[in-house]
Design a protein around this motif. Structure first.
Motif, PDB file in Angstrom:
ATOM      1  N   MET A  49       3.263  -5.485  -7.695  1.00 29.71           N
ATOM      2  CA  MET A  49       3.063  -6.926  -7.576  1.00 29.71           C
ATOM      3  C   MET A  49       3.961  -7.438  -6.458  1.00 29.71           C
ATOM      4  O   MET A  49       5.108  -7.066  -6.342  1.00 29.71           O
ATOM      5  CB  MET A  49       3.395  -7.627  -8.891  1.00 29.71           C
ATOM      6  CG  MET A  49       3.368  -9.142  -8.777  1.00 29.71           C
ATOM      7  SD  MET A  49       3.814  -9.996 -10.296  1.00 29.71           S
ATOM      8  CE  MET A  49       2.273  -9.895 -11.164  1.00 29.71           C
ATOM      9  N   GLN A  50       3.403  -8.307  -5.670  1.00 29.80           N
ATOM     10  CA  GLN A  50       4.088  -8.922  -4.533  1.00 29.80           C
ATOM     11  C   GLN A  50       3.990 -10.433  -4.704  1.00 29.80           C
ATOM     12  O   GLN A  50       3.006 -10.928  -5.225  1.00 29.80           O
ATOM     13  CB  GLN A  50       3.387  -8.476  -3.244  1.00 29.80           C
ATOM     14  CG  GLN A  50       3.826  -9.146  -1.983  1.00 29.80           C
ATOM     15  CD  GLN A  50       5.078  -8.525  -1.389  1.00 29.80           C
ATOM     16  OE1 GLN A  50       5.412  -7.384  -1.676  1.00 29.80           O
ATOM     17  NE2 GLN A  50       5.780  -9.283  -0.582  1.00 29.80           N
ATOM     18  N   ILE A  51       4.994 -11.155  -4.256  1.00 26.70           N
ATOM     19  CA  ILE A  51       4.933 -12.618  -4.252  1.00 26.70           C
ATOM     20  C   ILE A  51       4.787 -13.075  -2.805  1.00 26.70           C
ATOM     21  O   ILE A  51       5.578 -12.676  -1.935  1.00 26.70           O
ATOM     22  CB  ILE A  51       6.193 -13.244  -4.878  1.00 26.70           C
ATOM     23  CG1 ILE A  51       6.344 -12.811  -6.338  1.00 26.70           C
ATOM     24  CG2 ILE A  51       6.128 -14.777  -4.769  1.00 26.70           C
ATOM     25  CD1 ILE A  51       7.623 -13.312  -7.006  1.00 26.70           C
ATOM     26  N   TYR A  52       3.775 -13.876  -2.550  1.00 23.84           N
ATOM     27  CA  TYR A  52       3.546 -14.459  -1.231  1.00 23.84           C
ATOM     28  C   TYR A  52       3.792 -15.953  -1.326  1.00 23.84           C
ATOM     29  O   TYR A  52       3.310 -16.607  -2.258  1.00 23.84           O
ATOM     30  CB  TYR A  52       2.116 -14.206  -0.758  1.00 23.84           C
ATOM     31  CG  TYR A  52       1.845 -12.751  -0.489  1.00 23.84           C
ATOM     32  CD1 TYR A  52       2.263 -12.159   0.704  1.00 23.84           C
ATOM     33  CD2 TYR A  52       1.194 -11.953  -1.421  1.00 23.84           C
ATOM     34  CE1 TYR A  52       2.037 -10.812   0.949  1.00 23.84           C
ATOM     35  CE2 TYR A  52       0.958 -10.614  -1.182  1.00 23.84           C
ATOM     36  CZ  TYR A  52       1.379 -10.051   0.013  1.00 23.84           C
ATOM     37  OH  TYR A  52       1.154  -8.716   0.243  1.00 23.84           O
ATOM     38  N   VAL A  53       4.524 -16.491  -0.363  1.00 29.21           N
ATOM     39  CA  VAL A  53       4.834 -17.919  -0.362  1.00 29.21           C
ATOM     40  C   VAL A  53       4.241 -18.557   0.883  1.00 29.21           C
ATOM     41  O   VAL A  53       4.523 -18.131   2.008  1.00 29.21           O
ATOM     42  CB  VAL A  53       6.358 -18.166  -0.407  1.00 29.21           C
ATOM     43  CG1 VAL A  53       6.651 -19.667  -0.426  1.00 29.21           C
ATOM     44  CG2 VAL A  53       6.980 -17.480  -1.615  1.00 29.21           C
ATOM     45  N   ASN A  62      -5.464 -12.857   3.341  1.00 25.61           N
ATOM     46  CA  ASN A  62      -5.803 -11.504   3.777  1.00 25.61           C
ATOM     47  C   ASN A  62      -4.810 -10.465   3.252  1.00 25.61           C
ATOM     48  O   ASN A  62      -5.174  -9.329   3.002  1.00 25.61           O
ATOM     49  CB  ASN A  62      -5.888 -11.428   5.304  1.00 25.61           C
ATOM     50  CG  ASN A  62      -7.176 -12.039   5.822  1.00 25.61           C
ATOM     51  OD1 ASN A  62      -8.195 -12.041   5.146  1.00 25.61           O
ATOM     52  ND2 ASN A  62      -7.128 -12.575   7.031  1.00 25.61           N
ATOM     53  N   LEU A  63      -3.548 -10.854   3.086  1.00 30.79           N
ATOM     54  CA  LEU A  63      -2.523  -9.941   2.572  1.00 30.79           C
ATOM     55  C   LEU A  63      -2.568  -9.798   1.049  1.00 30.79           C
ATOM     56  O   LEU A  63      -2.300  -8.737   0.509  1.00 30.79           O
ATOM     57  CB  LEU A  63      -1.128 -10.436   2.972  1.00 30.79           C
ATOM     58  CG  LEU A  63      -0.774 -10.338   4.444  1.00 30.79           C
ATOM     59  CD1 LEU A  63       0.520 -11.106   4.723  1.00 30.79           C
ATOM     60  CD2 LEU A  63      -0.645  -8.883   4.865  1.00 30.79           C
ATOM     61  N   CYS A  64      -2.888 -10.868   0.385  1.00 28.24           N
ATOM     62  CA  CYS A  64      -2.830 -10.948  -1.075  1.00 28.24           C
ATOM     63  C   CYS A  64      -3.869 -10.024  -1.727  1.00 28.24           C
ATOM     64  O   CYS A  64      -4.971  -9.872  -1.235  1.00 28.24           O
ATOM     65  CB  CYS A  64      -3.053 -12.421  -1.422  1.00 28.24           C
ATOM     66  SG  CYS A  64      -3.664 -12.778  -3.016  1.00 28.24           S
ATOM     67  N   GLN A  65      -3.451  -9.399  -2.831  1.00 33.25           N
ATOM     68  CA  GLN A  65      -4.330  -8.495  -3.565  1.00 33.25           C
ATOM     69  C   GLN A  65      -4.327  -8.850  -5.052  1.00 33.25           C
ATOM     70  O   GLN A  65      -3.497  -9.638  -5.513  1.00 33.25           O
ATOM     71  CB  GLN A  65      -3.850  -7.058  -3.388  1.00 33.25           C
ATOM     72  CG  GLN A  65      -3.884  -6.582  -1.969  1.00 33.25           C
ATOM     73  CD  GLN A  65      -3.362  -5.163  -1.833  1.00 33.25           C
ATOM     74  OE1 GLN A  65      -3.237  -4.428  -2.816  1.00 33.25           O
ATOM     75  NE2 GLN A  65      -3.049  -4.756  -0.619  1.00 33.25           N
ATOM     76  N   THR A  66      -5.217  -8.244  -5.784  1.00 30.20           N
ATOM     77  CA  THR A  66      -5.301  -8.447  -7.229  1.00 30.20           C
ATOM     78  C   THR A  66      -3.925  -8.257  -7.869  1.00 30.20           C
ATOM     79  O   THR A  66      -3.226  -7.294  -7.586  1.00 30.20           O
ATOM     80  CB  THR A  66      -6.294  -7.441  -7.846  1.00 30.20           C
ATOM     81  OG1 THR A  66      -7.583  -7.671  -7.280  1.00 30.20           O
ATOM     82  CG2 THR A  66      -6.364  -7.589  -9.359  1.00 30.20           C
ATOM     83  N   GLY A  67      -3.548  -9.218  -8.712  1.00 27.07           N
ATOM     84  CA  GLY A  67      -2.289  -9.133  -9.442  1.00 27.07           C
ATOM     85  C   GLY A  67      -1.084  -9.694  -8.711  1.00 27.07           C
ATOM     86  O   GLY A  67      -0.023  -9.842  -9.312  1.00 27.07           O
ATOM     87  N   ASP A  68      -1.213 -10.009  -7.421  1.00 25.22           N
ATOM     88  CA  ASP A  68      -0.105 -10.619  -6.686  1.00 25.22           C
ATOM     89  C   ASP A  68       0.054 -12.072  -7.118  1.00 25.22           C
ATOM     90  O   ASP A  68      -0.813 -12.636  -7.789  1.00 25.22           O
ATOM     91  CB  ASP A  68      -0.361 -10.569  -5.171  1.00 25.22           C
ATOM     92  CG  ASP A  68      -0.216  -9.174  -4.590  1.00 25.22           C
ATOM     93  OD1 ASP A  68       0.449  -8.323  -5.225  1.00 25.22           O
ATOM     94  OD2 ASP A  68      -0.764  -8.934  -3.495  1.00 25.22           O
TER      95      ASP A  68
END
Length: 153
Positions: free
Chosen positions: A1-5, A60-66
């Motif tokens: 899991m990644q967090i994008y802001v 474009n960077l975000c994926q399932t579960g992020d």
């Protein structure tokens, strides 16, 4: 899991990093060339200035579960479409149940601003410490719902 802001003018960057550090999660801050961001924790990605450039790069960077932190309802809707989580800077979660209403409200407000009549829409109120606490609680609740523990025994 990644967090994008969606970090252009985002008031909760440091709070996001604080919570992410506790959970051992990576954070990526995305901003355009009109903003200068630095971080000793997060990866900072500077995206060329342009209408929606940061928004599109984030999606474009975000994926399932992020997790996506944004105040932009359109970005939140696209994140939900990718089966990611989305949270507002005030700590409430965007969901399939509330996103259509939020997008409609945004559309109606834009329509009102474009009308020939004078419309006085109230802007956001000044951010408070209570708002910050709500964000921390909301992000923590979202992480726990997604199955993350805070690394504490």
């Amino acid at each position: 899991m990644q967090i994008y802001v969606d970090a252009d003018a985002c008031p909760v960057v440091k709070l996001t990093e604080q919570v992410a550090r506790k959970y051992g999660l990576n954070v990526t801050l995305l901003c355009d060339t009109n903003h200068i961001l630095t971080s000793d924790y997060s990866e900072v990605r500077v995206i060329g200035a342009g209408a929606d450039a940061v928004d599109l790069a984030l999606i474009n960077l975000c994926q399932t579960g992020d997790i996506v932190v944004t105040q932009d309802y359109g970005v939140a809707a696209m994140a939900l479409g990718k089966k990611a989580y989305a949270i507002h800077q005030n700590g409430w979660q965007y969901t399939a149940e509330n996103i259509d209403r939020l997008l409609m409200e945004r559309h109606m407000a834009k329509k009102a601003r474009r009308s020939k009549k004078k419309v006085h829409l109230k802007g956001p109120s000044r951010r408070t410490e209570e708002d910050n606490e709500k964000f921390i609680k909301g992000l923590t609740r979202l992480l726990e719902m997604a199955g993350h523990s805070d690394g504490q025994p």
